[in-house]
Every structure is written in C-alpha cells, then in structure tokens.
Design a protein around this motif. Structure first.
Motif, PDB file in Angstrom:
ATOM      1  N   THR A  72       0.827  -1.202   0.000  1.00  0.00           N
ATOM      2  CA  THR A  72       0.000   0.000   0.000  1.00  0.00           C
ATOM      3  C   THR A  72       0.866   1.258   0.000  1.00  0.00           C
ATOM      4  O   THR A  72       2.060   1.217   0.305  1.00  0.00           O
ATOM      5  N   ASN A  73       0.234   2.384  -0.320  1.00  0.00           N
ATOM      6  CA  ASN A  73       0.957   3.657  -0.417  1.00  0.00           C
ATOM      7  C   ASN A  73       1.722   3.998   0.852  1.00  0.00           C
ATOM      8  O   ASN A  73       2.867   4.451   0.793  1.00  0.00           O
ATOM      9  N   SER A  74       1.094   3.804   2.020  1.00  0.00           N
ATOM     10  CA  SER A  74       1.758   4.167   3.270  1.00  0.00           C
ATOM     11  C   SER A  74       3.006   3.324   3.494  1.00  0.00           C
ATOM     12  O   SER A  74       4.038   3.825   3.957  1.00  0.00           O
ATOM     13  N   ASN A  75       2.941   2.042   3.151  1.00  0.00           N
ATOM     14  CA  ASN A  75       4.115   1.182   3.273  1.00  0.00           C
ATOM     15  C   ASN A  75       5.201   1.585   2.280  1.00  0.00           C
ATOM     16  O   ASN A  75       6.389   1.616   2.617  1.00  0.00           O
ATOM     17  N   ARG A  76       4.801   1.902   1.048  1.00  0.00           N
ATOM     18  CA  ARG A  76       5.785   2.289   0.034  1.00  0.00           C
ATOM     19  C   ARG A  76       6.495   3.581   0.427  1.00  0.00           C
ATOM     20  O   ARG A  76       7.701   3.735   0.211  1.00  0.00           O
ATOM     21  N   THR A  77       5.751   4.510   1.017  1.00  0.00           N
ATOM     22  CA  THR A  77       6.360   5.765   1.460  1.00  0.00           C
ATOM     23  C   THR A  77       7.439   5.501   2.502  1.00  0.00           C
ATOM     24  O   THR A  77       8.542   6.059   2.441  1.00  0.00           O
ATOM     25  N   ALA A  78       7.129   4.625   3.468  1.00  0.00           N
ATOM     26  CA  ALA A  78       8.099   4.308   4.520  1.00  0.00           C
ATOM     27  C   ALA A  78       9.319   3.591   3.951  1.00  0.00           C
ATOM     28  O   ALA A  78      10.456   3.860   4.341  1.00  0.00           O
ATOM     29  N   MET A  79       9.101   2.667   3.010  1.00  0.00           N
ATOM     30  CA  MET A  79      10.217   1.943   2.406  1.00  0.00           C
ATOM     31  C   MET A  79      11.104   2.875   1.593  1.00  0.00           C
ATOM     32  O   MET A  79      12.340   2.795   1.654  1.00  0.00           O
ATOM     33  N   THR A  80      10.478   3.756   0.817  1.00  0.00           N
ATOM     34  CA  THR A  80      11.242   4.704   0.006  1.00  0.00           C
ATOM     35  C   THR A  80      12.074   5.617   0.890  1.00  0.00           C
ATOM     36  O   THR A  80      13.237   5.918   0.586  1.00  0.00           O
ATOM     37  N   GLN A  81      11.490   6.050   1.991  1.00  0.00           N
ATOM     38  CA  GLN A  81      12.211   6.911   2.924  1.00  0.00           C
ATOM     39  C   GLN A  81      13.412   6.180   3.506  1.00  0.00           C
ATOM     40  O   GLN A  81      14.499   6.751   3.646  1.00  0.00           O
ATOM     41  N   PHE A  82      13.226   4.905   3.842  1.00  0.00           N
ATOM     42  CA  PHE A  82      14.346   4.127   4.380  1.00  0.00           C
ATOM     43  C   PHE A  82      15.485   4.049   3.366  1.00  0.00           C
ATOM     44  O   PHE A  82      16.652   4.257   3.698  1.00  0.00           O
TER      45      PHE A  82
END
Length: 226
Positions: A72-82
């Motif tokens: 989901t978008n929220s997970n992708r945002t966190a992964m991209t930030q990492f």
C-alpha cells in the motif's frame, strides 16, 4: 484468550521490526534496480495471491523497488524513505524465498490472526487475510526469521482498484491450528514447538531444534521487577 494475548505481543514486536518496511534489511539493492515505484507489468493486481507471489519473486530478485509495488501507499512511502536515508544499509534479510502453501482465512479468524483493530480504518469488505507457508534462506537467523519453513499472515486490501499488501506478520500458529485453519504439515508442527519453547522458556530455536538465542529474563531482572 491465551492465543490472542500472545499474538498481540508478537505483533507489537514484529510491527516495530517489519511493520514499517514489512521485511528485514540485509542485502544491498542492485545498482540496476528501478528507482521509481510503478505497477509491475507482469502481475495481475486483480488477484491477491498473484500479488503475494510477485512480492516473493521480488525477494528472490533482491529488488526492493519491485518489492514496493506490491504494498500500500503508506508502506511504500516508509520503504522509500528508508532507502533514501540509509543508502549504505541493506534491505532484505531474506536471500531466497519459496511459497510452499497458501490459504485464505475466514474473515473472523483472519481479523484475530492479523490483530486487525477497528481503529485501523480498514474496509473489511475489501480486505482479505491469507496464511502462508514460506521457505526462506537467510544469512542470520533470529526469532522471527530462520532458515527453512516460516509462517506468515498476509493482509491485502483494495487500493485504487488494485489488491495491495497492507501487513505481513508472524501469527500464533497454535491459534490457527486450534481453529482448524492450519496446514497440518510436519514443518508446521515443528513451528508450533518453536513458538511454545519461546513462550515458555524464552529460548529461540530454529527449524533444526538448535537454540540460537535466549531472551528469558535473568534472575536479576526478575528481582528488579518485584
């Protein structure tokens, strides 16, 4: 209530470890990996099991950007930030993954197994919960991830008309077996023993029965709690 109490404790820990990025971090992303997140051209996002299989293939390809596509978008945002803030860090703990078995759980069982709470704002009509038996190969084993057969509950939900993974967590295997939703495999019985040993003794075992860690409270710690 026994199973639910233990399950909540497990998920609180695994949510901290894998809830943000869903999986561990141990292999450096390929230099050729895509640096943008877009829908895979080969995965059928109308089929949640195809999405789960795509996620597993991304682990085998060691491709974090493809991996993100299935969440989901929220997970992708966190992964991209990492990835952007930890460029020297690695991403996957898993070196290889193979899906052995997967089944959809009844909604009422899946909600408990995945510890879905009313406050999560998930539309349960558009949410499905799967129980998966996955064989992993890892360099470093820990209490939630070891070489051999591991068990995961995978929650998928509709986002912009596509099925996406919103959570991947370690369930209470005993709870799923007791409710008649286990796989009844030899490896699952071993996993129940691993789970029970961790709960009763604080000893972390792998699939071979080797104790790889001991997280039991020491006598000094127990005295401090009194």
């Amino acid at each position: 209530m026994k199973h639910q109490t233990r399950l909540t404790a497990v998920l609180l820990i695994t949510t901290f470890l894998i809830g943000i990025v869903i999986t561990g971090f141990t292999s450096i992303p390929k230099a050729s990996a895509k640096e943008s997140v877009s829908l895979s051209n080969t995965t059928n996002f109308d089929d949640p099991i195809a999405v789960i299989k795509g996620m597993i293939q991304a682990i085998n390809d060691q491709d974090p950007y493809e991996y993100m596509n299935y969440f989901t978008n929220s997970n992708r945002t966190a992964m991209t930030q990492f990835l952007s803030t930890n460029k020297s860090e690695s991403f996957f703990k898993e070196k290889e993954a193979k899906l052995i078995q997967i089944k959809e759980l009844p909604k009422e069982v899946g909600v408990v197994a995945a510890d879905i709470s009313p406050g999560e704002n998930l539309n349960l009509d558009d949410t499905r919960v799967f129980y998966a038996e996955i064989n992993f190969k890892v360099d470093k084993e820990d209490k939630w991830l070891y070489n051999g057969t591991n068990y995961r509950v995978i929650v998928v939900t509709k986002e912009d008309g596509n099925w996406k993974i919103v959570r991947l967590s370690v369930p209470s295997i005993e709870y799923l077996k007791d409710t008649g939703n286990g796989f009844n495999s030899k490896d699952e019985n071993i996993a129940v023993k691993i789970e029970s040993t961790l709960e009763r003794k604080g000893q972390v075992m792998n699939m071979k029965g080797v104790v790889i860690d001991n997280i039991a409270a020491t006598e000094e710690q127990l005295k401090d709690e009194k």
